[in-house]
Design a protein around this motif. Structure first.
Motif: not given
Length: 86
Positions: A67-68, A71-72, A74-75, A78
């Motif tokens: 999950g981490w 998220t990393t 994806q950031e 983006r």
């Protein structure tokens, strides 16, 4: 895009790659060293033991930190798209 921005994006990309791959690599290397020591002490020279244990460690790290990691990534993605938009 200026040269400074390109260098910043590349630096961040390398940082993200190290953050995502580092835990798996470090833990699998540690397991490899421990298995090599165990095999040297017991004189068991089976290659699949090391492979299976390293594979289990990588799967465990991906399960726990997936999950981490997502998220990393994806950031960072983006941020890249924001820079491309202008």
């Amino acid at each position: 895009m200026e040269t400074g921005q390109v260098m910043s994006v590349l630096r961040e990309g390398v940082g993200v790659a190290l953050k995502l791959g580092g835990p798996m690599l470090i833990l699998s290397m540690a397991v490899g060293v421990l298995v090599a020591i165990f095999q040297a002490v017991t004189q068991i020279h089976e290659q699949t033991i090391s492979f299976v244990l390293k594979l289990l460690v990588v799967v465990l790290v991906c399960t726990i930190g997936g999950g981490w990691m997502l998220t990393t990534l994806q950031e960072y993605t983006r941020e890249l798209f924001t820079l491309m938009r202008g």
